[in-house]
Design a protein around this motif. Sequence first.
Motif, PDB file in Angstrom:
ATOM      1  N   UNK A 159       0.853  -1.183   0.000  1.00  0.00           N
ATOM      2  CA  UNK A 159       0.000   0.000   0.000  1.00  0.00           C
ATOM      3  C   UNK A 159       0.890   1.234   0.000  1.00  0.00           C
ATOM      4  N   UNK A 160       0.942   1.912  -1.130  1.00  0.00           N
ATOM      5  CA  UNK A 160       1.626   3.197  -1.188  1.00  0.00           C
ATOM      6  C   UNK A 160       0.796   4.190  -0.393  1.00  0.00           C
ATOM      7  N   UNK A 161       1.478   5.122   0.292  1.00  0.00           N
ATOM      8  CA  UNK A 161       0.810   6.027   1.216  1.00  0.00           C
ATOM      9  C   UNK A 161      -0.396   6.707   0.579  1.00  0.00           C
ATOM     10  N   UNK A 162      -1.558   6.549   1.227  1.00  0.00           N
ATOM     11  CA  UNK A 162      -2.765   7.224   0.766  1.00  0.00           C
ATOM     12  C   UNK A 162      -3.489   6.530  -0.352  1.00  0.00           C
ATOM     13  N   UNK A 163      -2.987   5.361  -0.768  1.00  0.00           N
ATOM     14  CA  UNK A 163      -3.607   4.665  -1.885  1.00  0.00           C
ATOM     15  C   UNK A 163      -4.220   3.341  -1.431  1.00  0.00           C
ATOM     16  N   UNK A 164      -4.754   2.610  -2.393  1.00  0.00           N
ATOM     17  CA  UNK A 164      -5.419   1.366  -2.014  1.00  0.00           C
ATOM     18  C   UNK A 164      -4.405   0.236  -1.841  1.00  0.00           C
ATOM     19  N   UNK A 165      -4.874  -0.848  -1.267  1.00  0.00           N
ATOM     20  CA  UNK A 165      -4.033  -2.015  -1.034  1.00  0.00           C
ATOM     21  C   UNK A 165      -3.951  -2.825  -2.333  1.00  0.00           C
ATOM     22  N   UNK A 166      -2.724  -3.117  -2.763  1.00  0.00           N
ATOM     23  CA  UNK A 166      -2.522  -3.792  -4.058  1.00  0.00           C
ATOM     24  C   UNK A 166      -1.924  -5.175  -3.858  1.00  0.00           C
ATOM     25  N   UNK A 167      -2.434  -6.133  -4.572  1.00  0.00           N
ATOM     26  CA  UNK A 167      -1.942  -7.502  -4.531  1.00  0.00           C
ATOM     27  C   UNK A 167      -0.590  -7.604  -5.233  1.00  0.00           C
ATOM     28  N   UNK A 195     -12.928 -11.577  -3.908  1.00  0.00           N
ATOM     29  CA  UNK A 195     -12.265 -12.643  -4.661  1.00  0.00           C
ATOM     30  C   UNK A 195     -13.225 -13.062  -5.761  1.00  0.00           C
ATOM     31  N   UNK A 196     -12.772 -12.959  -7.010  1.00  0.00           N
ATOM     32  CA  UNK A 196     -13.661 -13.317  -8.118  1.00  0.00           C
ATOM     33  C   UNK A 196     -13.818 -14.840  -8.230  1.00  0.00           C
ATOM     34  N   UNK A 197     -12.703 -15.522  -8.134  1.00  0.00           N
ATOM     35  CA  UNK A 197     -12.726 -16.973  -8.325  1.00  0.00           C
ATOM     36  C   UNK A 197     -11.959 -17.622  -7.187  1.00  0.00           C
ATOM     37  N   UNK A 198     -12.493 -18.692  -6.644  1.00  0.00           N
ATOM     38  CA  UNK A 198     -11.843 -19.368  -5.523  1.00  0.00           C
ATOM     39  C   UNK A 198     -10.380 -19.649  -5.852  1.00  0.00           C
ATOM     40  N   UNK A 199      -9.510 -19.295  -4.916  1.00  0.00           N
ATOM     41  CA  UNK A 199      -8.090 -19.540  -5.107  1.00  0.00           C
ATOM     42  C   UNK A 199      -7.328 -18.378  -5.707  1.00  0.00           C
ATOM     43  N   UNK A 200      -8.034 -17.345  -6.126  1.00  0.00           N
ATOM     44  CA  UNK A 200      -7.350 -16.167  -6.676  1.00  0.00           C
ATOM     45  C   UNK A 200      -7.263 -15.065  -5.622  1.00  0.00           C
ATOM     46  N   UNK A 201      -6.572 -13.989  -5.973  1.00  0.00           N
ATOM     47  CA  UNK A 201      -6.246 -12.959  -4.981  1.00  0.00           C
ATOM     48  C   UNK A 201      -7.456 -12.123  -4.593  1.00  0.00           C
ATOM     49  N   UNK A 202      -7.396 -11.597  -3.382  1.00  0.00           N
ATOM     50  CA  UNK A 202      -8.374 -10.633  -2.892  1.00  0.00           C
ATOM     51  C   UNK A 202      -8.037  -9.276  -3.504  1.00  0.00           C
ATOM     52  N   UNK A 203      -9.025  -8.643  -4.145  1.00  0.00           N
ATOM     53  CA  UNK A 203      -8.824  -7.360  -4.821  1.00  0.00           C
ATOM     54  C   UNK A 203      -9.569  -6.283  -4.046  1.00  0.00           C
ATOM     55  N   UNK A 204      -8.844  -5.203  -3.737  1.00  0.00           N
ATOM     56  CA  UNK A 204      -9.375  -4.146  -2.893  1.00  0.00           C
ATOM     57  C   UNK A 204      -9.987  -3.007  -3.693  1.00  0.00           C
ATOM     58  N   UNK A 205     -11.013  -2.374  -3.108  1.00  0.00           N
ATOM     59  CA  UNK A 205     -11.474  -1.088  -3.580  1.00  0.00           C
ATOM     60  C   UNK A 205     -10.581   0.015  -3.035  1.00  0.00           C
ATOM     61  N   UNK A 206     -10.898   1.248  -3.390  1.00  0.00           N
ATOM     62  CA  UNK A 206     -10.066   2.385  -2.970  1.00  0.00           C
ATOM     63  C   UNK A 206     -10.375   2.851  -1.566  1.00  0.00           C
TER      64      UNK A 206
END
Lengths: 113, 109
Positions: free
Chosen positions: A37-45, B90-101
């Motif tokens: 997570x870059x400061x102030x931004x969203x959490x990225x995989x 998570x869209x599909x089981x076993x894939x990554x959790x994707x965050x909103x802003x």
Amino acid sequence: EPEVTQTPSHQVTQMGQEVILRCVPISNHLYFYWYRQILGQKVEFLVSFYNNEISEKSEIFDDQFSVERPDGSNFTLKIRSTKLEDSAMYFCASIQGIGSPLHFGNGTRLTVT
Amino acid sequence: GIQVEQSPPDLILQEGANSTLRCNFSDSVNNLQWFHQNPWGQLINLFYIPSGTKQNGRLSATTVATERYSLLYISSSQTTDSGVYFCAVVKQAGTALIFGKGTTLSVSS
């Protein structure tokens, strides 16, 4: 309640240096993750890891990044040659199995100068 | 990839007020979680809620998977509720959790 632990909590390094961020996932969990997570931004995989190999990675996870599970408890993220834009909070996470909730550590704040 | 949109982006409340945070997602999901990021940066797991309704104290969440949205309700807000609330899917089981802003909540006394 068991938790994911990360060390160090804060690391400062100079540009071009290698850093290793360490994580101890919850003991009976099987899937491990790194996010940033870059400061102030969203959490990225960044990357997921299962059965001693990478199962998924994002476009952020380029050749300068690597992950390893050197023993039965630790899970590490290595950045080979840090850049200023690598400054971020890095979170480790784990899940027990597919379909179970993700548990995050408290993060390591990496500052590259 | 799947898109996760959260609204509002910012919310300012007086202590004691109620609020509703919304999360829309662009495709069917296998998993949905709500997190609270406190001022120290910690990500606290609030709810694991791919569908249905759950309650935990002053917080509750509802996910309507068929309509691709989830709501987080905060009642009688307190200053300690301040921080950023993230929805992640998570869209599909076993894939990554994707965050909103995220939604940044500020509660003042």
